[in-house]
Design an enzyme around this catalytic site. Structure first.
Site, mmCIF file in Angstrom:
data_model
loop_
_atom_site.group_PDB
_atom_site.id
_atom_site.type_symbol
_atom_site.label_atom_id
_atom_site.label_comp_id
_atom_site.label_asym_id
_atom_site.label_seq_id
_atom_site.Cartn_x
_atom_site.Cartn_y
_atom_site.Cartn_z
ATOM 1 N N ASP A 1 -10.970 2.606 4.982
ATOM 2 C CA ASP A 1 -11.262 1.175 4.831
ATOM 3 C C ASP A 1 -12.775 0.916 4.908
ATOM 4 O O ASP A 1 -13.240 -0.159 4.545
ATOM 5 C CB ASP A 1 -10.609 0.368 5.972
ATOM 6 C CG ASP A 1 -9.314 -0.313 5.551
ATOM 7 O OD1 ASP A 1 -9.133 -0.562 4.345
ATOM 8 O OD2 ASP A 1 -8.493 -0.603 6.447
ATOM 9 N N GLN B 1 -4.585 -1.890 10.396
ATOM 10 C CA GLN B 1 -4.452 -3.163 9.699
ATOM 11 C C GLN B 1 -4.989 -4.307 10.566
ATOM 12 O O GLN B 1 -4.705 -4.384 11.757
ATOM 13 C CB GLN B 1 -2.979 -3.400 9.329
ATOM 14 C CG GLN B 1 -2.743 -4.559 8.384
ATOM 15 C CD GLN B 1 -3.309 -4.350 6.979
ATOM 16 O OE1 GLN B 1 -3.460 -3.222 6.515
ATOM 17 N NE2 GLN B 1 -3.630 -5.435 6.300
ATOM 18 N N LYS C 1 0.845 -1.208 0.000
ATOM 19 C CA LYS C 1 0.000 0.000 0.000
ATOM 20 C C LYS C 1 0.875 1.252 0.000
ATOM 21 O O LYS C 1 0.613 2.216 -0.732
ATOM 22 C CB LYS C 1 -0.917 0.001 1.240
ATOM 23 C CG LYS C 1 -1.987 -1.088 1.204
ATOM 24 C CD LYS C 1 -2.728 -1.195 2.537
ATOM 25 C CE LYS C 1 -3.645 -2.398 2.568
ATOM 26 N NZ LYS C 1 -4.318 -2.598 3.873
HETATM 27 N N1 GUN Z 1 -6.544 -7.131 6.538
HETATM 28 C C1 GUN Z 1 -6.873 -7.784 5.409
HETATM 29 N N2 GUN Z 1 -7.414 -6.951 4.503
HETATM 30 C C2 GUN Z 1 -7.439 -5.743 5.071
HETATM 31 C C3 GUN Z 1 -7.892 -4.466 4.613
HETATM 32 O O1 GUN Z 1 -8.392 -4.280 3.502
HETATM 33 N N3 GUN Z 1 -7.733 -3.451 5.503
HETATM 34 C C4 GUN Z 1 -7.197 -3.632 6.729
HETATM 35 N N4 GUN Z 1 -7.100 -2.572 7.534
HETATM 36 N N5 GUN Z 1 -6.787 -4.799 7.175
HETATM 37 C C5 GUN Z 1 -6.903 -5.841 6.344
#
Ligand code: GUN
Length: 294
Positions: free
Chosen positions: A120, A97, A53
């Site tokens: 998110d 996350q 990311k």
């Molecule tokens: N863990 C797995 N996929 C994601 C996501 O899209 N966002 C976050 N914050 N954690 C994750």
């Protein structure tokens, strides 16, 4: 006939260009979109995802920061950090996350984010808005799946979409999103999961099947109806001594088998994954615009 490949890598590259243009336009207003990503602990997969990311942020000109807290951090330590992030006017998007360490309750932690910066879309307010059909931020994977299908010429309107998996990150928000009463959505959605009876029969009834169950190569050729469109959200590590890292990545779909039955299929890697990262950045730019009153 072998299925058409839905090329997430290519479409995500187009999106990167589009997002880059938006970022340039914001630069004209002296605004640089900024994303803060918080991790608690050192989960190896989370580190890989967050670095991916951050790399994409760099590519499109979004400022990013990864804050990594020790695995034994208390809720109040995380709260203190998120309060700082919420109050920082130079930060437009923030994510925590997942998964979190066992001692932290995701609902309590995610509730601490400012919903206006929750790119998110995991804050209960944003999840609730999506469930009510009036989303602010749609989570990145569901939105990525929709854009991938749309730009590949696969419409979901009126189609029967079978979503396998009920996670708060993929299955539930995807079902809520695709069933919104809105042009380009309007899907008939069935959400099924590990406890569903007659799972094979349910999956075979789908015009579009989305596999998000986290089980390596679970969906076999006999489970999908001929001509169905199959979207594979899985990213599973399978031990493989011949691979350099000692494992290989496979999806939730038995690709070689299903590609002979389906009309279109997403590969792993190069399908949903790159779309997800692009959508997070799109949400960050959206948050930046909204917070800047643009
Ligand atoms: N863990 C797995 N996929 C994601 C996501 O899209 N966002 C976050 N914050 N954690 C994750």
């Amino acid at each position: 006939m072998a299925a058409r490949i839905l090329d997430g890598k290519k479409i995500a590259a187009e999106l990167r260009t589009e997002i880059g243009r938006e970022v340039e336009e914001l630069a004209g207003h002296n605004i640089v979109p900024a994303l803060t990503m918080v991790r608690v602990g050192e989960d190896p997969a989370s580190i890989v995802y967050m670095n991916a990311k951050a790399r994409l942020c760099d590519k499109v000109g979004v400022r990013s920061r990864i804050v990594s807290l020790p695995v034994d951090s208390s809720e109040s330590r995380v709260k203190g950090l998120l309060e700082e992030v919420n109050e920082d006017p130079a930060v437009h998007g923030a994510i925590v996350q997942l998964p979190l360490p066992q001692h932290l309750d995701p609902l309590r932690i995610l509730s601490l984010l400012d919903p206006a910066k929750d790119v998110d879309g995991f804050h209960p307010l944003n999840a609730g808005r999506l469930a009510m059909g009036t989303p602010l931020f749609v989570p990145a994977t569901p939105m990525g799946i929709h854009v991938l299908l749309e730009r590949s010429g696969v419409g979901v309107e009126g189609a029967h979409v079978v979503v396998m998996g009920r996670s708060n990150i993929v299955g539930k928000p995807l079902a809520n999103f695709l069933s919104i009463k809105r042009s380009g959505l309007n899907a008939t959605v069935t959400l099924c999961h590990s406890a569903s009876s007659n799972l094979e029969r349910v999956v075979r009834s789908g015009d579009i099947v989305v596999a998000a169950i986290g089980r390596a190569e679970f969906v076999t050729g006999s489970m999908v109806s001929p001509g169905a469109v199959v979207v594979d959200v899985g990213m599973n590590r399978v031990a493989d001594e011949s691979a350099e890292r000692g494992y290989r990545l496979v999806g939730d779909v038995k690709y070689d088998e299903v590609k002979e039955i389906a009309s279109a299929i997403t590969p792993v890697p190069g399908g949903v994954g790159p779309m997800t990262v692009a959508m997070l950045l799109r949400n960050t730019v959206q948050a930046c615009r909204a917070l800047g009153g643009l």
